[in-house]
Motif scaffolding. Structure first.
Motif, PDB file in Angstrom:
ATOM      1  N   LYS A 105       0.839  -1.194   0.000  1.00 59.66           N
ATOM      2  CA  LYS A 105       0.000   0.000   0.000  1.00 59.66           C
ATOM      3  C   LYS A 105       0.874   1.243   0.000  1.00 59.66           C
ATOM      4  N   VAL A 106       0.313   2.326  -0.541  1.00 60.57           N
ATOM      5  CA  VAL A 106       0.991   3.614  -0.599  1.00 60.57           C
ATOM      6  C   VAL A 106       0.081   4.648   0.051  1.00 60.57           C
ATOM      7  N   GLN A 107       0.663   5.508   0.847  1.00 59.36           N
ATOM      8  CA  GLN A 107      -0.103   6.561   1.501  1.00 59.36           C
ATOM      9  C   GLN A 107       0.647   7.884   1.408  1.00 59.36           C
ATOM     10  N   SER A 108      -0.112   8.945   1.391  1.00 56.64           N
ATOM     11  CA  SER A 108       0.444  10.302   1.304  1.00 56.64           C
ATOM     12  C   SER A 108      -0.111  11.122   2.464  1.00 56.64           C
ATOM     13  N   ARG A 109       0.763  11.939   3.049  1.00 59.30           N
ATOM     14  CA  ARG A 109       0.361  12.736   4.213  1.00 59.30           C
ATOM     15  C   ARG A 109       0.965  14.129   4.138  1.00 59.30           C
ATOM     16  N   GLY A 110       0.273  15.039   4.803  1.00 58.28           N
ATOM     17  CA  GLY A 110       0.775  16.400   4.995  1.00 58.28           C
ATOM     18  C   GLY A 110       0.546  16.809   6.430  1.00 58.28           C
ATOM     19  N   VAL A 111       1.621  17.115   7.170  1.00 60.79           N
ATOM     20  CA  VAL A 111       1.532  17.342   8.610  1.00 60.79           C
ATOM     21  C   VAL A 111       2.409  18.527   8.988  1.00 60.79           C
TER      22      VAL A 111
END
Length: 403
Positions: free
Chosen positions: A45-51
């Motif tokens: 799986k691939v996930q993208s985040r902005g924090v």
């Protein structure tokens, strides 16, 4: 299973390294898995985040002891996930060779904040891939990308002039009785890196000592956590003016200070803010500095040519005057006959008449200059002839015979 079965495991974005994204764009790429022999995969799986994260430590005294307080806050802008190989309770067999798994994410339209790295916090965006295999450690890849939210300085709020005045009384016991005052003004609030800020200022020194005026651009980083605020100030560029003698005054008529390459302002984050100020100050012997701060906003979209009238002529240092030649033809054509364009009965109407004192020309200055250039560009000159069409009768003065 030995890790040598995987020749390479990479994460590639469709844009090259160093590319910049903004809100509303599509983040796409592919996961490349190159195998020496077949493997069994449970899931990938691939996930993208902005924090955004703010964090710092502070020591405080509690009685006779010293305690360390941890201040941490976090703000998540988005978190998206996509399954490239879904775990359905069974394993997936991948044969030897090269395998590509494409993915794409839609970035939020308005919730993003410009990427930032500071002393007590950061704003980061990344893509992470996890590969799960039976009886093997989880393989991970992480790649960060940059987001810049555009700031257009061509708005009334950022084109408004900024001005201020401050004064301070020198200390008597330092034998420097008197007052120092400073008045400064800049033509607008919004600028972009690389521009020049012309400073208009007046310095009045009523003391008995010489003072030195200076100016600098300061970046202010503000971090907020648990109701507590932490700030860090740093000077990005500075300049020094001429000394002002006792009981004298001096003026700056557009002293220029150039903005170096700096990051844009961050104004809409709940826990991190990046602001800029133009600081005009005077070193006064015997007392603290007399400082005047004018707010600045570092934008990403520069000032448009022929912008708002609120920006003065001195703000056009960085404008490109190439517009002057945009409408000029390469080879001008010869002008046509004047009488073929203006009939004889209309020639009297074409002659200029002096304006009356009651006419108002204020509206004409608001029109684009290019409109006036186009209006007079192809106006043909009148016909020229060396023979006078209306000759005057020749008159000879009679000669006196007595002379």
């Amino acid at each position: 299973m030995s890790l040598k079965c995987i020749r390479s495991f990479e994460l590639e974005l469709d844009r090259s390294d160093g590319a910049v994204y903004s809100g509303g764009e599509v983040l796409s790429g592919q996961v490349v898995l190159d195998l020496n022999r077949e493997i069994k995969v449970r899931s990938m799986k691939v996930q993208s985040r902005g924090v955004a994260t703010a964090h710092w430590l502070e020591n405080r005294s509690v009685g006779m002891n010293t305690a360390c307080s941890d201040y941490t806050s976090k703000e998540t802008y988005f978190r998206k996930r996509q399954h490239l190989i879904r775990d359905n309770g069974d394993v997936t067999v991948l044969p030897a060779g090269r395998h590509e798994f494409p993915f794409s994410f839609q970035l939020p339209e308005e919730a993003l904040v410009t990427s930032f790295e500071g002393k007590h916090g950061s704003v980061r965006y990344w893509v992470k891939v996890k590969l799960h295999r039976p009886w093997s450690a989880v393989r991970r890849i992480k790649k960060e990308f940059t987001v810049i939210q555009p700031i257009d300085i061509n708005t009334p709020a950022l084109l408004a002039p900024q001005a201020g005045t401050k004064d301070r009384l020198a200390r008597v016991w330092y034998r420097n009785l008197g007052q120092v005052s400073v008045t400064a003004k800049i033509d607008r609030k919004g600028y972009t890196p690389g521009e020049v800020i012309p400073i208009f200022a007046e310095f009045e020194n009523s003391t008995s000592r010489t003072v030195v005026p200076r100016a600098c651009i300061t970046q202010i980083q503000t971090f907020i956590a648990r109701g507590t605020m932490k700030q860090k100030r740093s000077v990005v560029t500075a300049m020094c003016g001429d000394a002002v003698a006792p009981l004298c005054r001096d003026s700056w008529h557009g002293h220029a200070i150039k903005i170096p390459p700096v990051g844009p302002s961050i104004l809409h984050c709940r826990i991190i803010k990046v602001e800029y100020v133009l600081r005009v100050f005077v070193d006064v012997p015997g007392t603290s500095k007399l400082s005047l701060e004018l707010p600045l906003v570092m934008g990403t979209i520069p000032l448009h040519p022929f912008g708002s009238r609120t920006s003065s002529v001195s703000s056009q240092y960085s404008l490109n005057p190439s517009w002057l030649c945009l409408t000029a033809p390469d080879q001008p054509e010869p002008p046509p006959d004047y009488r073929t364009i203006v009939p004889e009965e209309d020639e009297s109407e074409q002659s200029p008449t002096p304006p009356s004192g009651e006419e108002d020309f204020s509206g004409a200055l608001e029109q684009p200059l290019q409109a006036f250039v186009q209006e007079f560009r192809y106006r043909p000159p009148p016909m020229y002839c060396e023979v006078d069409p209306n000759p005057q009768p020749f008159y000879m003065r009679p000669r006196c015979m007595t002379c």
